[in-house]
Design a protein around this motif. Structure first.
Motif, PDB file in Angstrom:
ATOM      1  N   GLU A  57      21.940  38.601  57.436  1.00  9.68           N
ATOM      2  CA  GLU A  57      23.320  38.432  56.978  1.00  9.68           C
ATOM      3  C   GLU A  57      24.131  37.604  57.972  1.00  9.68           C
ATOM      4  N   GLN A  58      23.973  37.881  59.276  1.00  8.17           N
ATOM      5  CA  GLN A  58      24.691  37.104  60.303  1.00  8.17           C
ATOM      6  C   GLN A  58      24.236  35.642  60.285  1.00  8.17           C
ATOM      7  N   ALA A  59      22.956  35.426  60.132  1.00  8.39           N
ATOM      8  CA  ALA A  59      22.424  34.060  60.097  1.00  8.39           C
ATOM      9  C   ALA A  59      22.993  33.297  58.904  1.00  8.39           C
ATOM     10  N   ILE A  60      22.946  33.895  57.730  1.00 10.72           N
ATOM     11  CA  ILE A  60      23.447  33.236  56.520  1.00 10.72           C
ATOM     12  C   ILE A  60      24.946  32.978  56.634  1.00 10.72           C
ATOM     13  N   GLU A  61      25.688  33.927  57.156  1.00  9.40           N
ATOM     14  CA  GLU A  61      27.131  33.750  57.321  1.00  9.40           C
ATOM     15  C   GLU A  61      27.437  32.576  58.253  1.00  9.40           C
ATOM     16  N   SER A  62      26.617  32.379  59.273  1.00  8.58           N
ATOM     17  CA  SER A  62      26.855  31.275  60.218  1.00  8.58           C
ATOM     18  C   SER A  62      26.709  29.906  59.553  1.00  8.58           C
ATOM     19  N   PHE A  63      25.937  29.813  58.476  1.00  6.14           N
ATOM     20  CA  PHE A  63      25.761  28.529  57.789  1.00  6.14           C
ATOM     21  C   PHE A  63      27.011  28.112  57.035  1.00  6.14           C
ATOM     22  N   LYS A  64      27.879  29.055  56.765  1.00  6.51           N
ATOM     23  CA  LYS A  64      29.091  28.749  56.007  1.00  6.51           C
ATOM     24  C   LYS A  64      30.170  28.133  56.878  1.00  6.51           C
ATOM     25  N   ILE A  65      29.986  28.171  58.194  1.00  6.83           N
ATOM     26  CA  ILE A  65      30.978  27.640  59.132  1.00  6.83           C
ATOM     27  C   ILE A  65      30.955  26.112  59.162  1.00  6.83           C
ATOM     28  N   ASN A  66      29.767  25.531  59.208  1.00  6.16           N
ATOM     29  CA  ASN A  66      29.629  24.081  59.294  1.00  6.16           C
ATOM     30  C   ASN A  66      29.076  23.533  57.985  1.00  6.16           C
ATOM     31  N   PRO A  67      29.643  22.423  57.497  1.00 10.01           N
ATOM     32  CA  PRO A  67      29.107  21.849  56.260  1.00 10.01           C
ATOM     33  C   PRO A  67      27.691  21.309  56.493  1.00 10.01           C
ATOM     34  N   LEU A  68      26.830  21.519  55.522  1.00 10.57           N
ATOM     35  CA  LEU A  68      25.460  21.020  55.581  1.00 10.57           C
ATOM     36  C   LEU A  68      25.269  19.980  54.490  1.00 10.57           C
ATOM     37  N   PHE A  69      24.560  18.899  54.802  1.00 10.90           N
ATOM     38  CA  PHE A  69      24.260  17.898  53.792  1.00 10.90           C
ATOM     39  C   PHE A  69      23.076  18.343  52.955  1.00 10.90           C
ATOM     40  N   ASP A  70      22.973  17.781  51.777  1.00 15.74           N
ATOM     41  CA  ASP A  70      21.849  18.091  50.905  1.00 15.74           C
ATOM     42  C   ASP A  70      20.669  17.194  51.202  1.00 15.74           C
ATOM     43  N   GLN A  71      19.502  17.722  50.893  1.00 15.36           N
ATOM     44  CA  GLN A  71      18.289  16.927  50.912  1.00 15.36           C
ATOM     45  C   GLN A  71      17.611  17.090  49.557  1.00 15.36           C
ATOM     46  N   VAL A  72      16.924  16.048  49.153  1.00 16.09           N
ATOM     47  CA  VAL A  72      16.170  16.060  47.910  1.00 16.09           C
ATOM     48  C   VAL A  72      14.746  15.731  48.301  1.00 16.09           C
ATOM     49  N   VAL A  73      13.838  16.688  48.086  1.00 17.43           N
ATOM     50  CA  VAL A  73      12.460  16.545  48.544  1.00 17.43           C
ATOM     51  C   VAL A  73      11.540  16.409  47.336  1.00 17.43           C
ATOM     52  N   PHE A  74      10.751  15.353  47.363  1.00 17.69           N
ATOM     53  CA  PHE A  74       9.796  15.068  46.292  1.00 17.69           C
ATOM     54  C   PHE A  74       8.445  15.592  46.743  1.00 17.69           C
ATOM     55  N   LYS A  75       7.908  16.579  46.013  1.00 17.54           N
ATOM     56  CA  LYS A  75       6.738  17.311  46.468  1.00 17.54           C
ATOM     57  C   LYS A  75       5.450  16.978  45.712  1.00 17.54           C
ATOM     58  N   THR A  76       5.534  16.179  44.646  1.00 14.42           N
ATOM     59  CA  THR A  76       4.341  15.808  43.887  1.00 14.42           C
ATOM     60  C   THR A  76       4.335  14.300  43.649  1.00 14.42           C
ATOM     61  N   GLU A  77       3.163  13.768  43.383  1.00  9.04           N
ATOM     62  CA  GLU A  77       3.045  12.338  43.085  1.00  9.04           C
ATOM     63  C   GLU A  77       3.852  11.975  41.841  1.00  9.04           C
ATOM     64  N   THR A  78       3.862  12.871  40.860  1.00  7.16           N
ATOM     65  CA  THR A  78       4.633  12.626  39.637  1.00  7.16           C
ATOM     66  C   THR A  78       6.108  12.442  39.969  1.00  7.16           C
ATOM     67  N   ALA A  79       6.621  13.268  40.845  1.00 12.44           N
ATOM     68  CA  ALA A  79       8.025  13.174  41.241  1.00 12.44           C
ATOM     69  C   ALA A  79       8.285  11.907  42.049  1.00 12.44           C
ATOM     70  N   VAL A  80       7.432  11.608  43.014  1.00 18.37           N
ATOM     71  CA  VAL A  80       7.612  10.425  43.865  1.00 18.37           C
ATOM     72  C   VAL A  80       7.648   9.149  43.028  1.00 18.37           C
ATOM     73  N   LYS A  81       6.850   9.100  41.976  1.00 22.08           N
ATOM     74  CA  LYS A  81       6.803   7.907  41.117  1.00 22.08           C
ATOM     75  C   LYS A  81       8.111   7.670  40.376  1.00 22.08           C
ATOM     76  N   MET A  82       8.961   8.669  40.315  1.00 21.28           N
ATOM     77  CA  MET A  82      10.248   8.509  39.634  1.00 21.28           C
ATOM     78  C   MET A  82      11.318   7.882  40.536  1.00 21.28           C
ATOM     79  N   LEU A  83      11.024   7.734  41.831  1.00 21.02           N
ATOM     80  CA  LEU A  83      11.952   7.060  42.741  1.00 21.02           C
ATOM     81  C   LEU A  83      11.850   5.554  42.516  1.00 21.02           C
ATOM     82  N   MET A  84      12.996   4.900  42.380  1.00 15.52           N
ATOM     83  CA  MET A  84      13.018   3.445  42.202  1.00 15.52           C
ATOM     84  C   MET A  84      13.613   2.818  43.459  1.00 15.52           C
ATOM     85  N   PHE A  85      12.770   2.155  44.241  1.00 18.63           N
ATOM     86  CA  PHE A  85      13.213   1.506  45.469  1.00 18.63           C
ATOM     87  C   PHE A  85      14.162   0.367  45.121  1.00 18.63           C
TER      88      PHE A  85
END
Length: 188
Positions: free
Chosen positions: A149-177
């Motif tokens: 609970e203390q750990a999770i509460e500490s994350f609310k103090i500072n803003p965190l950026f999002d990450q989007v992780v592609f975990k399969t080849e099918t997903a990676v193929k949907m990225l358009m460089f």
């Protein structure tokens, strides 16, 4: 409109409409331009396990490109820019989304950091980045100095950026460089 102007406008919204399709703009920082992303098993455990990591935040990707360049003792750094059809992905891929760094996110990150996650496999995982402060907090939790609970509460103090992780080849193929930029030559 120049490429830089176009991307500056896109940065504000993180999405664009392209011929009636909702496209998410994603960034990947490295010491090389990554035109064709690949799934590579890392030499360390990561927040969301094995995958190709991107972010919606250009500055975060640029900072990571600098870190990678220094770690690998290279002289180049790039932010590769991609478009991703989120609407199509939501219809075709299995996506896990964490809307905030809550208990489910925390458990998922802790299990992946210990290489102990054995749950459902996803094509894409979206959620907060476990930055250095988060790693420190998780370490304090795992050492017994903080409760969950203390750990999770500490994350609310500072803003965190999002990450989007592609975990399969099918997903990676949907990225358009789209392009790769050297962040030292100015931000977009």
């Amino acid at each position: 409109m120049s490429t830089v102007d176009k991307h500056h406008a896109v940065l504000y919204h993180q999405t664009i409409w392209y011929f009636g399709v909702f496209m998410m703009i994603l960034y990947h920082g490295s010491d090389v331009a990554v035109e064709a992303p690949k799934l590579i098993t890392p030499n360390r455990t990561l927040d969301f396990g094995v995958g190709f990591y991107t972010t919606v935040n250009y500055t975060q990707a640029a900072e990571f490109a600098n870190i990678v360049m220094k770690r690998r003792k290279q002289k180049t750094q790039f932010v590769s820019i991609y478009e991703f059809d989120m609407e199509k992905a939501e219809n075709e891929l299995n996506i896990l989304r964490f809307d905030e760094p809550d208990e489910k996110w925390f458990d998922f990150v802790c299990l992946n950091r210990r290489d102990a996650y054995i749950g459902k496999m996803y094509d894409v995982v979206i959620g907060a980045v476990a930055n250095d402060k988060v790693y420190t907090t998780i370490g304090l939790y795992e050492s017994g100095f903080l409760s969950k609970e203390q750990a999770i509460e500490s994350f609310k103090i500072n803003p965190l950026f999002d990450q989007v992780v592609f975990k399969t080849e099918t997903a990676v193929k949907m990225l358009m460089f789209k392009e790769a930029l050297d962040p030292r030559e100015g931000s977009i």
